[in-house]
Scaffold this motif. Structure first.
Motif, mmCIF file in Angstrom:
data_model
loop_
_atom_site.group_PDB
_atom_site.id
_atom_site.type_symbol
_atom_site.label_atom_id
_atom_site.label_comp_id
_atom_site.label_asym_id
_atom_site.label_seq_id
_atom_site.Cartn_x
_atom_site.Cartn_y
_atom_site.Cartn_z
ATOM 1 N N VAL A 361 7.064 30.138 5.259
ATOM 2 C CA VAL A 361 8.500 29.903 5.477
ATOM 3 C C VAL A 361 9.191 31.240 5.735
ATOM 4 O O VAL A 361 9.080 32.171 4.938
ATOM 5 C CB VAL A 361 9.158 29.225 4.246
ATOM 6 N N LEU A 362 9.889 31.313 6.853
ATOM 7 C CA LEU A 362 10.638 32.517 7.211
ATOM 8 C C LEU A 362 12.111 32.135 7.259
ATOM 9 O O LEU A 362 12.452 31.052 7.738
ATOM 10 C CB LEU A 362 10.195 33.028 8.586
ATOM 11 N N GLU A 363 12.992 33.001 6.739
ATOM 12 C CA GLU A 363 14.431 32.663 6.713
ATOM 13 C C GLU A 363 15.197 33.721 7.502
ATOM 14 O O GLU A 363 15.100 34.911 7.208
ATOM 15 C CB GLU A 363 14.911 32.615 5.271
ATOM 16 N N THR A 364 15.946 33.269 8.498
ATOM 17 C CA THR A 364 16.633 34.226 9.384
ATOM 18 C C THR A 364 18.095 33.846 9.567
ATOM 19 O O THR A 364 18.650 34.018 10.647
ATOM 20 C CB THR A 364 15.976 34.242 10.780
ATOM 21 N N ASN A 365 18.715 33.292 8.515
ATOM 22 C CA ASN A 365 20.086 32.825 8.732
ATOM 23 C C ASN A 365 21.159 33.871 8.462
ATOM 24 O O ASN A 365 22.331 33.566 8.444
ATOM 25 C CB ASN A 365 20.354 31.522 7.967
ATOM 26 N N GLN A 366 20.752 35.126 8.211
ATOM 27 C CA GLN A 366 21.761 36.184 8.075
ATOM 28 C C GLN A 366 21.458 37.302 9.064
ATOM 29 O O GLN A 366 20.292 37.678 9.223
ATOM 30 C CB GLN A 366 21.730 36.763 6.668
ATOM 31 N N PRO A 367 22.485 37.850 9.724
ATOM 32 C CA PRO A 367 22.213 38.909 10.693
ATOM 33 C C PRO A 367 21.542 40.112 10.035
ATOM 34 O O PRO A 367 21.868 40.454 8.895
ATOM 35 C CB PRO A 367 23.614 39.283 11.223
ATOM 36 N N ASN A 368 20.602 40.696 10.737
ATOM 37 C CA ASN A 368 19.907 41.931 10.316
ATOM 38 C C ASN A 368 19.032 41.771 9.078
ATOM 39 O O ASN A 368 18.543 42.766 8.533
ATOM 40 C CB ASN A 368 20.893 43.088 10.079
ATOM 41 N N ILE A 369 18.889 40.545 8.600
ATOM 42 C CA ILE A 369 18.040 40.338 7.415
ATOM 43 C C ILE A 369 17.023 39.238 7.725
ATOM 44 O O ILE A 369 17.378 38.202 8.301
ATOM 45 C CB ILE A 369 18.866 39.938 6.174
ATOM 46 N N PHE A 370 15.784 39.479 7.344
ATOM 47 C CA PHE A 370 14.695 38.550 7.638
ATOM 48 C C PHE A 370 13.866 38.387 6.370
ATOM 49 O O PHE A 370 13.319 39.361 5.855
ATOM 50 C CB PHE A 370 13.842 39.168 8.757
ATOM 51 N N HIS A 371 13.837 37.173 5.823
ATOM 52 C CA HIS A 371 13.100 36.954 4.576
ATOM 53 C C HIS A 371 11.803 36.191 4.820
ATOM 54 O O HIS A 371 11.818 35.155 5.485
ATOM 55 C CB HIS A 371 13.921 36.103 3.600
ATOM 56 N N VAL A 372 10.705 36.703 4.261
ATOM 57 C CA VAL A 372 9.474 35.914 4.206
ATOM 58 C C VAL A 372 9.527 35.190 2.859
ATOM 59 O O VAL A 372 9.385 35.797 1.808
ATOM 60 C CB VAL A 372 8.228 36.825 4.302
ATOM 61 N N ARG A 373 9.814 33.893 2.894
ATOM 62 C CA ARG A 373 10.072 33.141 1.656
ATOM 63 C C ARG A 373 8.803 32.570 1.047
ATOM 64 O O ARG A 373 8.704 32.369 -0.143
ATOM 65 C CB ARG A 373 11.024 31.954 1.950
ATOM 66 N N ASN A 374 7.843 32.195 1.887
ATOM 67 C CA ASN A 374 6.618 31.597 1.351
ATOM 68 C C ASN A 374 5.435 32.112 2.156
ATOM 69 O O ASN A 374 5.394 31.946 3.370
ATOM 70 C CB ASN A 374 6.677 30.064 1.455
ATOM 71 N N MET A 389 3.541 37.981 14.323
ATOM 72 C CA MET A 389 4.563 36.943 14.527
ATOM 73 C C MET A 389 5.913 37.395 13.958
ATOM 74 O O MET A 389 6.952 37.244 14.603
ATOM 75 C CB MET A 389 4.102 35.653 13.852
ATOM 76 N N ILE A 390 5.871 37.984 12.747
ATOM 77 C CA ILE A 390 7.123 38.435 12.126
ATOM 78 C C ILE A 390 7.780 39.497 13.018
ATOM 79 O O ILE A 390 8.986 39.479 13.231
ATOM 80 C CB ILE A 390 6.864 39.027 10.716
ATOM 81 N N THR A 391 6.964 40.403 13.540
ATOM 82 C CA THR A 391 7.515 41.497 14.355
ATOM 83 C C THR A 391 8.243 40.942 15.583
ATOM 84 O O THR A 391 9.357 41.360 15.898
ATOM 85 C CB THR A 391 6.384 42.477 14.749
#
Ligand SMILES: Cc1cc2nc3c(=O)[nH]c(=O)nc-3n(C[C@H](O)[C@H](O)[C@H](O)COP(=O)(O)OP(=O)(O)OC[C@H]3O[C@@H](n4cnc5c(N)ncnc54)[C@H](O)[C@@H]3O)c2cc1C
Length: 400
Positions: A361-374, A389-391
């Motif tokens: 699970v990747l979370e990208t709902n905030q500008p300039n911030i990218f979370h790997v959640r799971n 893929m993340i890059t």
């Protein structure tokens, strides 16, 4: 000011930092890790298996990234003189009731493009593992083992050689956006950065919440403890022997896992840890435990699987029960041949509705911030592919 800060010095944070510096060599990048060494949590406390990609649902991210990632991991280990070996694996059914699931796994493996799989009988199993009892099994010759701590240290060298910085002993405790910069407060200094990627393992939900991210899915820590075969009993097995996993759960079941140093690990089981970093049964953090137990998703999960939970807890406390799970395959193994082993904690994401999150699970709902959640198993195997893929996704998100 840094262009990019990566939080987390596990295999995913390291692989992602390395990949960014390959694609963007002029990037001013720093990686922050709260512990005094890299790979201190999941990445340095796992079974050390390079999975083939056989288990996962066809067309899932997990399947694609594992099959690609395994090939990349074998190559990376070979190029960097990291201990690894393609020792092969058998997944063994010992009861009629497991045969359907065994068949499904075999079909998944074929659909996922795992090469040279074979369904084999007892006679063929005996040629691979002479002491193993089987009704039927899958032979997967392209599964291997690797020293993932050494992989992480090698990735850290790649990062430093490409002028990236790594700061150990720096726990991120706050994250604020002020105008066009993100200010990260660690326990000893402030870091200002344009973009952030979090790869926080068991703390990934807390890091996401710090920046205003979603509360769900929550990370639930599942401890997996191992026994070790004593040195004079190590020749009982040749390669990896796994059970047919219960499809209701994302864990693979207690298995025989030879390591690159010659030791043979037995396990891991899967019990709720009483602290996020509770590597022993006796380690309890009341606040963290209550936060898990009162999470609505956990209540639903416990109501549904309370019997399995209690049995797992019993198996955790009774070495005799633990051993029974292994004697299904190797009946001659005894408690005298085993000693206490290490343990790891799986960071397993759980949805609000009580479903265990199976995929990345990747979370990208905030500008300039990218979370790997799971990033559950096989994220060590898949790390080089996940990092690619993340890059791509993060660079697009950051408009690099
Ligand atoms: C028992 C077990 C067996 C497994 N077996 C296998 C296997 O055989 N093969 C396989 O492919 N996968 C396996 N896995 C899964 C694999 O180990 C993980 O998927 C992978 O290591 C995840 O890497 P990560 O970098 O996301 O997490 P981690 O390795 O947990 O790294 C996260 C890092 O973030 C740091 N961090 C957290 N919060 C902060 C903060 N606020 N500030 C700074 N740093 C922070 C932590 O200290 C940690 O070092 C297993 C896992 C376990 C637990």
């Amino acid at each position: 000011m840094y262009d990019l800060t990566i939080i987390g010095g596990g295999i995913l944070g390291l692989a992602t930092a390395r990949e960014f510096l390959i694609k963007y060599p002029n990037l001013k990048l720093i990686l922050l890790e709260k512990e005094s060494t890299l790979a201190f949590h999941q990445s340095g406390r796992n079974s050390g298996v390079i999975h083939s990609g056989i288990y996962y649902k066809p067309n899932s991210l997990k399947a694609k990234l594992c099959v690609e990632g395994a090939e990349k991991m074998f190559q990376y280990c070979a190029e960097n003189n990291i201990p690894h070996k393609k020792i092969g694996k058998i997944i063994v059914a010992t009861k009629e009731s497991e045969l359907n699931n065994l068949e499904t796994i075999f079909k998944n493996g074929i659909a996922n493009g795992v090469k040279d799989l074979a369904l084999i009988n007892q006679e063929q199993v005996s040629k691979i593992e002479p002491k193993c009892k089987a009704l039927r099994a899958i032979h997967c010759p392209h599964t291997g083992i690797a020293d993932y701590k050494a992989v992480c240290n090698s990735m850290a060298n790649d990062i430093k050689n490409k002028h990236g910085e790594i700061l150990l002993n720096h726990k991120v405790i706050d994250l604020k956006r002020i105008e066009h910069a993100i200010h990260l407060k660690t326990d000893s200094k402030m870091i200002t950065t344009e973009n952030v990627i979090t790869c926080g393992g068991a703390h990934s939900d807390k890091l996401a919440i710090l920046s205003g991210g979603a509360k769900s899915p929550k990370i639930i820590p599942f401890r997996g403890s191992y026994l070790l075969l004593k040195k004079d009993a190590e020749s009982i097995v040749n390669g990896l022997i796994y059970p047919v996993p219960d499809p209701k759960f994302p864990f693979l079941g207690v298995h025989f896992t030879p390591q690159t140093d010659g030791r043979v690990w037995l396990g891991p089981n899967a019990v709720l840890a009483f602290a996020i970093e509770g590597y022993r049964f006796s380690t309890i953090n009341i606040k963290e435990l209550l936060s898990c137990l009162f999470y609505p998703g956990m209540i639903k999960l416990m109501l549904k699987y309370w019997r399995t939970g209690i049995l797992e807890l019993y198996r955790d406390l009774s070495k005799k029960e633990f051993l029974k799970s292994l004697q299904k395959f190797i009946p001659e193994i005894t408690l005298d041949q085993c000693e206490e082993g290490p343990s790891g904690i799986r960071a397993q994401a759980l949805n609000y509705d009580g479903t265990l999150v199976d995929d990345f699970v990747l979370e990208t709902n905030q500008p300039n911030i990218f979370h790997v959640r799971n990033a559950p198993s096989p994220a060590a195997t898949s790390s080089l592919s996940i990092a690619e893929m993340i890059t791509v996704k993060a660079a697009k998100h950051f408009e690099l």
